[in-house]
Design a protein around this motif. Structure first.
Motif, short mmCIF file in Angstrom:
data_model
loop_
_atom_site.label_atom_id
_atom_site.label_comp_id
_atom_site.label_asym_id
_atom_site.label_seq_id
_atom_site.Cartn_x
_atom_site.Cartn_y
_atom_site.Cartn_z
N ASN A 289 -4.25 4.80 -0.38
CA ASN A 289 -5.35 3.85 -0.45
C ASN A 289 -5.24 2.88 0.70
O ASN A 289 -4.37 3.01 1.56
N ALA A 290 -6.14 1.91 0.73
CA ALA A 290 -6.17 0.96 1.84
C ALA A 290 -4.91 0.12 1.92
O ALA A 290 -4.49 -0.29 3.00
N PHE A 291 -4.27 -0.15 0.79
CA PHE A 291 -3.05 -0.94 0.79
C PHE A 291 -1.92 -0.18 1.49
O PHE A 291 -1.16 -0.76 2.26
N TYR A 292 -1.81 1.11 1.18
CA TYR A 292 -0.79 1.92 1.84
C TYR A 292 -1.00 1.92 3.35
O TYR A 292 -0.05 1.81 4.13
N ALA A 293 -2.26 2.09 3.76
CA ALA A 293 -2.56 2.08 5.18
C ALA A 293 -2.17 0.76 5.83
O ALA A 293 -1.64 0.71 6.95
#
Length: 474
Positions: free
Chosen positions: A93-97
């Motif tokens: 998800n965007a957090f991992y990115a």
């Protein structure tokens, strides 16, 4: 990391063409994205060591983010993507990115940014830093938009996007060498920096001095080996999403040690007996080269474009060395040791991100020929082999970072120029429109800057030379 960024549009309907048979090790971009039933694709076997020991490192982060993933719609990919470490996981998800980008983007190269100001000065240094920051943020946005095309084709790797934009042969020629070199080359440099910092930490805590570098029980080569073994253990995490927790720790560590260093510098003030005046006059050519090298340090301080690895590692220790040299006697050993420990942690976590494209490329060769996932022992063995190879190069060629300016200048278009040209080719904006002009201007400026940096690096090497010492790390 790129796939997490591309999953932010949950309402997008994806249509994927049926592919042709994949029969070569390096498939064309049109073959990378085909539907395949998830229940018919065997997943890569997991090592018992990974399941019991390593995976829990990232599990807490996955659980914390699980409630936020309901809005994501995952696109089915080519069967080979189910088996490769960059794309096999569907939990991104965007957090991992963000974690990956922060951990890899705010690394040890941030310590050398002040060195650029010695030639540029405060005004031009801050202006250059701001311009390059905005520039690389713009090209990062371009890559995110190009990552998933309107036809439903998803480009999960920078090389594939380049091949789609410029053609298979030209795309490989332009980007294959820079991305592979900068991936493996960065890991080699991180071994050098991480091993040397481990020795510095030992001297600070145990020996109680960092000046008697030869009094540690381990040689520099052995410290390199300690760091490499630690990094290889972490590489057993199977894929890019599984190291999200590791990347978060690395991001916190990098921000922390940068903060500690500038706070200590402000609190301690200017050291006595140090002159800030230039000691010698240099020629205009040397002055220009110094400015170009400084611009190179600023430009290469920014990285993290999906898995595009465009890092330069200058040979100097930068602020970490300055912290010990100028404030070591008046600063607590706890602060000094903590700073070194945070640098080591960030080096270990950055190693995982920059090594992932190498692992992906190695496993691509296997799954293409075997038409199946890599057994866990093949995956583990290939990563141990890469770690051993990187360690050998670090020991055999300890002067390699001295050439980073030259190689980095060659690879600069990967960050600042190629994305602009990709946008023009793939999106086809109206001729003479704002986007057309903006991308042509930035793309051409990026190529010109790359040429200037290469010329400046060559001139510096020719006039000042580099210290070549094989199998003798210092």
């Amino acid at each position: 990391m790129g796939r997490e960024m591309s999953n932010l549009n949950p309402n997008k309907e994806t249509r994927i063409p049926v592919p042709t048979v994949l029969s070569v090790p390096s498939p064309s971009p049109s073959q990378f994205h085909s539907p395949s039933p998830a229940n018919s694709i065997p997943m890569t076997p997991k090592s018992p060591f990974i399941t019991r020991v390593m995976t829990p490192l990232a599990s807490p982060m996955k659980k914390a983010m699980a409630s936020m993933q309901g809005y994501l719609e995952f696109t089915k990919l080519n069967p080979h993507d189910e088996w490769l470490p960059i794309t096999e996981s569907r939990n991104g998800n965007a957090f991992y990115a963000a974690f990956h980008t922060l951990s890899s983007g705010i690394g040890v190269q941030a310590l050398v940014l002040p060195l650029a100001f010695t030639a540029l000065g405060w005004v031009w240094g801050i202006m250059s830093l701001s311009v390059v920051f905005v520039w690389q943020m713009y090209t990062l946005w371009l890559l995110i938009q190009l990552h998933e095309s309107s036809s439903g084709t998803r480009y999960s790797r920078y090389l594939w996007l380049s091949m789609a934009a410029f053609g298979e042969k030209l795309g490989k020629l332009m980007t294959l060498l820079p991305t592979i070199y900068l991936s493996s080359g960065t890991c080699i440099t991180l071994i050098m920096i991480g091993g040397a910092t481990m020795k510095l930490l030992f001297n600070t805590i145990i020996v109680n001095t960092w000046e008697k570098n030869d009094e540690t029980p381990l040689s520099m080569i052995e410290w390199y080996l300690v760091f490499t073994c630690s990094a290889v253990v972490l590489t057993q995490l199977p894929n890019l999403n599984s190291i999200a927790g590791v990347s978060l720790i690395g991001a916190i560590a990098s921000v922390s040690y940068c903060t500690v260093i500038w706070v200590v510098s402000v609190v301690e003030g200017r050291p006595t007996g140090v002159s800030y005046e230039k000691l010698e006059e240099v020629s205009q050519v040397a002055r220009v080269c110094d400015v170009l090298n400084s611009l190179g340090i600023v430009a290469f301080a920014f990285r993290g474009h999906n898995l595009v690895l465009e890092i330069q590692m200058p040979t100097t220790g930068g602020l970490l060395t300055a912290l010990y040299k100028y404030h070591g006697q008046s600063t607590s050993r706890v602060i000094l040791g903590l700073t070194s420990a945070l640098v080591i942690i960030n080096c270990l976590t950055s190693f995982q991100i920059y090594a992932m494209p190498v692992f992906d490329n190695l496993e691509l060769r296997y799954v293409t020929k075997a038409n199946g996932p890599c057994p866990w022992w093949v995956r583990a063995g290939s990563r141990v082999f890469f770690g051993a190879l990187a360690f050998f190069v670090a020991v055999a060629l300890p002067f390699l970072p001295s050439l980073a300016g030259l190689i980095g200048g060659i690879a600069l278009p990967v960050t600042l120029a190629y994305p602009c040209f990709m946008w023009i080719v793939i999106k086809k904006p109206n001729v003479y429109s704002k986007m057309w002009w903006l991308n042509w201007i930035l793309g051409c400026l990026g190529m010109i800057l790359s040429i200037l940096l290469v010329l400046g690096a060559i001139w510096t090497i020719v006039t000042r030379g580099i210290e070549v010492h094989f199998f003798n790390p210092k």
